[in-house]
Write a protein that holds these residues in place. Structure first.
Motif, PDB file in Angstrom:
ATOM      1  N   ALA A 213       0.734  -1.421  -0.061  1.00  0.00           N
ATOM      2  CA  ALA A 213       0.026  -0.447   0.001  1.00  0.00           C
ATOM      3  C   ALA A 213       0.616   1.120  -0.075  1.00  0.00           C
ATOM      4  O   ALA A 213       1.073   1.658  -0.499  1.00  0.00           O
ATOM      5  N   GLU A 214       1.737   0.973   0.387  1.00  0.00           N
ATOM      6  CA  GLU A 214       2.871   1.851   1.180  1.00  0.00           C
ATOM      7  C   GLU A 214       3.428   2.196  -1.401  1.00  0.00           C
ATOM      8  O   GLU A 214       3.768   3.571  -1.110  1.00  0.00           O
ATOM      9  N   CYS A 215       3.154   1.619  -1.524  1.00  0.00           N
ATOM     10  CA  CYS A 215       3.946   1.002  -2.415  1.00  0.00           C
ATOM     11  C   CYS A 215       3.191   1.628  -3.619  1.00  0.00           C
ATOM     12  O   CYS A 215       3.499   2.794  -4.293  1.00  0.00           O
ATOM     13  N   ASP A 216       1.908   1.770  -3.899  1.00  0.00           N
ATOM     14  CA  ASP A 216       1.047   2.678  -4.552  1.00  0.00           C
ATOM     15  C   ASP A 216       0.889   3.584  -4.187  1.00  0.00           C
ATOM     16  O   ASP A 216      -0.082   4.198  -5.189  1.00  0.00           O
ATOM     17  N   ILE A 217       1.048   4.374  -3.039  1.00  0.00           N
ATOM     18  CA  ILE A 217       0.362   5.631  -2.925  1.00  0.00           C
ATOM     19  C   ILE A 217       1.304   6.194  -3.289  1.00  0.00           C
ATOM     20  O   ILE A 217       1.353   7.802  -4.032  1.00  0.00           O
ATOM     21  N   THR A 218       2.688   6.009  -2.840  1.00  0.00           N
ATOM     22  CA  THR A 218       3.752   6.623  -4.063  1.00  0.00           C
ATOM     23  C   THR A 218       3.873   6.901  -5.343  1.00  0.00           C
ATOM     24  O   THR A 218       4.278   7.426  -5.612  1.00  0.00           O
ATOM     25  N   TRP A 219       3.081   5.444  -5.827  1.00  0.00           N
ATOM     26  CA  TRP A 219       3.357   5.261  -7.510  1.00  0.00           C
ATOM     27  C   TRP A 219       2.442   6.226  -7.601  1.00  0.00           C
ATOM     28  O   TRP A 219       2.285   7.456  -8.504  1.00  0.00           O
ATOM     29  N   THR A 220       1.152   6.972  -7.086  1.00  0.00           N
ATOM     30  CA  THR A 220       0.007   7.704  -7.101  1.00  0.00           C
ATOM     31  C   THR A 220       0.766   9.005  -7.016  1.00  0.00           C
ATOM     32  O   THR A 220       0.498   9.544  -8.086  1.00  0.00           O
ATOM     33  N   VAL A 221       1.993   9.401  -6.172  1.00  0.00           N
ATOM     34  CA  VAL A 221       2.219  10.989  -5.813  1.00  0.00           C
ATOM     35  C   VAL A 221       2.993  10.827  -7.121  1.00  0.00           C
ATOM     36  O   VAL A 221       3.106  12.336  -7.829  1.00  0.00           O
ATOM     37  N   VAL A 222       3.815  10.208  -7.533  1.00  0.00           N
ATOM     38  CA  VAL A 222       4.760   9.930  -8.655  1.00  0.00           C
ATOM     39  C   VAL A 222       5.013   9.735 -10.135  1.00  0.00           C
ATOM     40  O   VAL A 222       5.275  10.755 -10.879  1.00  0.00           O
ATOM     41  N   GLY A 223       3.669   8.771 -10.082  1.00  0.00           N
ATOM     42  CA  GLY A 223       2.255   9.588 -11.732  1.00  0.00           C
ATOM     43  C   GLY A 223       2.710  10.856 -11.282  1.00  0.00           C
ATOM     44  O   GLY A 223       2.181  11.694 -12.802  1.00  0.00           O
ATOM     45  N   GLN A 224       1.814  11.586 -10.853  1.00  0.00           N
ATOM     46  CA  GLN A 224       1.382  13.062 -10.677  1.00  0.00           C
ATOM     47  C   GLN A 224       2.258  13.594 -10.902  1.00  0.00           C
ATOM     48  O   GLN A 224       2.021  14.575 -12.506  1.00  0.00           O
ATOM     49  N   ALA A 225       3.362  13.437 -10.315  1.00  0.00           N
ATOM     50  CA  ALA A 225       4.141  14.330 -10.734  1.00  0.00           C
ATOM     51  C   ALA A 225       4.839  14.506 -11.994  1.00  0.00           C
ATOM     52  O   ALA A 225       5.505  15.240 -13.050  1.00  0.00           O
ATOM     53  N   ALA A 226       4.763  13.041 -12.624  1.00  0.00           N
ATOM     54  CA  ALA A 226       5.434  13.030 -13.869  1.00  0.00           C
ATOM     55  C   ALA A 226       4.207  13.612 -15.113  1.00  0.00           C
ATOM     56  O   ALA A 226       4.807  14.244 -15.627  1.00  0.00           O
ATOM     57  N   TYR A 227       3.063  13.701 -14.808  1.00  0.00           N
ATOM     58  CA  TYR A 227       1.873  14.793 -15.144  1.00  0.00           C
ATOM     59  C   TYR A 227       2.293  15.651 -15.642  1.00  0.00           C
ATOM     60  O   TYR A 227       2.958  16.491 -16.865  1.00  0.00           O
ATOM     61  N   GLY A 228       2.989  16.077 -14.020  1.00  0.00           N
ATOM     62  CA  GLY A 228       3.767  17.473 -14.045  1.00  0.00           C
ATOM     63  C   GLY A 228       4.771  18.329 -14.837  1.00  0.00           C
ATOM     64  O   GLY A 228       4.863  19.159 -14.764  1.00  0.00           O
TER      65      GLY A 228
END
Length: 152
Positions: free
Chosen positions: A97-112
């Motif tokens: 779950a820690e990995c999952d939410i961190t993938w989400t945060v990194v994904g948002q940064a990748a969009y940005g």
């Protein structure tokens, strides 16, 4: 840019999750599915960490000393018996779950950052992490009645 912090956190989380999957698989090898499926999931985590490597290099110039504060230690070793298996699976779930939410945060940064390559890696790995979480949840449901109701 602080993306490097989270890339480092995610890389470390993936390698720790791989190690934990291996340990749980070996500790509970008497369970027919645990050893092989945990080894499979460990290899998947290793692949995730390897896919991150080019991006940790790309964004490394922005790294300061703070990433150590982002790191958390969720897994401290395996237990024995049915209840031990259930607790170990729960630890794996929390780590995934820690990995999952961190993938989400990194994904948002990748969009940005408009980093299409990183975004492609995030999408693939997020999907695979979701599968890990589903398997762990299902396996905990399977283990819970035996571990919590039936005396050993």
């Amino acid at each position: 840019m602080h993306l490097a912090h989270y890339l480092g956190l995610l890389h470390r989380a993936q390698t720790n999750l791989a190690s934990a999957f291996r340990q749980v698989g070996e500790a509970h090898a008497e369970e027919p599915d645990i050893f092989h499926l945990c080894q499979q999931q460990a290899r998947r985590c290793d692949a995730h960490a390897e896919r991150l490597r080019p991006f940790t290099t790309r964004y490394a110039q922005d790294v300061a000393t703070e990433p150590d504060r982002l790191y958390s230690q969720l897994f401290t070793g395996t237990r024995t018996g049915g209840l031990g298996l259930l607790r170990d699976l729960q630890d794996l779930y929390l780590m995934a779950a820690e990995c999952d939410i961190t993938w989400t945060v990194v994904g948002q940064a990748a969009y940005g950052a408009r980093d299409e390559e990183l975004l492609a890696v995030v999408k693939r790995c997020e999907e695979e992490t979701a599968i890990q979480l589903k398997w762990l949840r299902t396996r905990m449901k399977q283990a819970a009645p035996q571990a919590l109701v039936v005396a050993e």
